[in-house]
Scaffold this motif. Sequence first.
Motif, short mmCIF file in Angstrom:
data_model
loop_
_atom_site.label_atom_id
_atom_site.label_comp_id
_atom_site.label_asym_id
_atom_site.label_seq_id
_atom_site.Cartn_x
_atom_site.Cartn_y
_atom_site.Cartn_z
N MET A 15 -11.90 57.04 41.72
CA MET A 15 -10.58 57.61 41.43
C MET A 15 -10.25 57.30 39.98
N ILE A 16 -9.82 58.34 39.25
CA ILE A 16 -9.55 58.22 37.82
C ILE A 16 -8.11 58.66 37.56
N CYS A 17 -7.34 57.81 36.92
CA CYS A 17 -5.95 58.15 36.63
C CYS A 17 -5.61 57.88 35.17
N SER A 18 -4.84 58.77 34.60
CA SER A 18 -4.34 58.62 33.23
C SER A 18 -2.82 58.48 33.29
N MET A 19 -2.29 57.63 32.43
CA MET A 19 -0.84 57.41 32.45
C MET A 19 -0.31 57.08 31.06
N LYS A 20 0.97 57.31 30.92
CA LYS A 20 1.68 56.92 29.70
C LYS A 20 2.40 55.61 29.96
N MET A 21 2.57 54.84 28.94
CA MET A 21 3.31 53.60 29.06
C MET A 21 4.64 53.77 28.39
N GLY A 22 5.73 53.53 29.14
CA GLY A 22 7.07 53.74 28.61
C GLY A 22 7.64 52.50 27.99
N ASN A 23 8.97 52.50 27.83
CA ASN A 23 9.64 51.39 27.18
C ASN A 23 10.67 50.74 28.10
N LYS A 24 10.33 50.70 29.39
CA LYS A 24 11.30 50.16 30.36
C LYS A 24 11.16 48.66 30.55
N HIS A 46 7.02 51.04 34.68
CA HIS A 46 6.73 50.97 33.24
C HIS A 46 5.76 52.07 32.82
N PHE A 47 5.09 52.66 33.79
CA PHE A 47 4.09 53.70 33.52
C PHE A 47 4.52 55.04 34.11
N THR A 48 4.06 56.10 33.49
CA THR A 48 4.26 57.45 34.02
C THR A 48 2.88 58.09 34.23
N PRO A 49 2.46 58.28 35.48
CA PRO A 49 1.17 58.94 35.71
C PRO A 49 1.21 60.38 35.23
N VAL A 50 0.15 60.83 34.58
CA VAL A 50 0.10 62.21 34.11
C VAL A 50 -1.05 62.99 34.74
N LYS A 51 -2.07 62.28 35.19
CA LYS A 51 -3.19 62.97 35.84
C LYS A 51 -3.95 61.97 36.70
N CYS A 52 -4.36 62.41 37.87
CA CYS A 52 -5.11 61.54 38.76
C CYS A 52 -6.01 62.39 39.64
N LYS A 53 -7.26 61.98 39.78
CA LYS A 53 -8.19 62.75 40.60
C LYS A 53 -9.23 61.83 41.22
N VAL A 54 -9.83 62.32 42.30
CA VAL A 54 -11.01 61.70 42.89
C VAL A 54 -12.18 62.60 42.53
N ASP A 55 -13.16 62.03 41.86
CA ASP A 55 -14.27 62.83 41.34
C ASP A 55 -15.43 62.86 42.34
#
Length: 364
Positions: free
Chosen positions: A354-363, A334-343
């Motif tokens: 660990m910080i991750c950003s994601m988009k939420m789709g329509n599945k 249901h999600f699409t990761p767009v960026k992820c990093k360990v700071d």
Amino acid sequence: MLSSIKNILVNVLTLIAVVVGVAVVAVGYSDRLHPSVHPIVACAGMAFLAVLVLNVAMFLVMLSVRWRRAWIPLAAFVIAYTPIHTILPLHFDGSDEDADLRIITYNVCGYGGNFKYDYALDTIAEYIMAQNADIVCIQEEQGTKHKAEERWEQLYPYNDTTCLSSPACKTKNIIGFHTRLPIIKKERIEYESVANGSLAYFLLRGNDTIIVINNHLESTHLSEHERTQYREILKGNKDRHSAEEGLLTLMGRLAQSTVLRAPEAEVVHSYVEAHRQYPIIVCGDFNDTPISYTRQTVAQGLTDCFAEVGCGLGLSYNRKGFNFRIDHILCSQHFTPVKCKVDAKIDASDHFPMICSMKMGNKH
């Protein structure tokens, strides 16, 4: 004569290349072995980076001495592509400007400050505030509990802390969850553990319900003395007998904890499977590396965000001699990761966030 010696040398190097290549594949896929059946071998993933470096060295050697045989280490790279991509993804692009959900997982070591601060609550709170995350999953949120709760309530409208430790445990292990999204309910994912555990939070996002599972899976239970002994071995400060004895003890303890984590990972995976109708994010301190039965089991049917869009090793545990990525964020389709990093810029714990950003789709 010289020609014969050269041929012998080439054949020996070829044999070494084959052994190293086989090791890369075997260690890379050791996460498929069940720890209860192969406890020591199941820990082999910790050595994957080392055998990978050896394979690179053998590739360069074979290129220089008999280039036609360089296919041997090259074949190992191809066959082991999946574990290589898991432990060492190389995604240099990626912007989270279009992301609509940002999540952090962070073991804060009881706000103990990684022995550099007397109390790191304010340091961590200021850092979290600057990250502008929607969801923050904390492990080891013990310490001066009421002060931490007050601080988090200043940062997030919805907060929860739960003690994972059983009455038989002498020390508390508290897991924290802080979010901008309303918490509908939470469920303890039941498995046997004295001081560790997993919690599933049902969150309201618009008209959708999403589940975020915050995990603190079984620790390695290594004492500070055992950690110090291991560091001394790495430095070469132990005689051969003591070093061998110490390594055997260490491997035994690591294998034991791997066996304990296996059923925990299986229960978490079963919980995910039973709630497939929901968008799900699974994160936390797994206490196991990317090449491990624990991560492999939990990650079945999910996307490993760091492997998908991260870059580099992403070492999240920063104790000297024990540098591994043991913190993970996984998500459903249901999600699409767009960026992820360990700071690694924040030194307020023995873990990096660990910080991750994601988009939420329509599945869904």
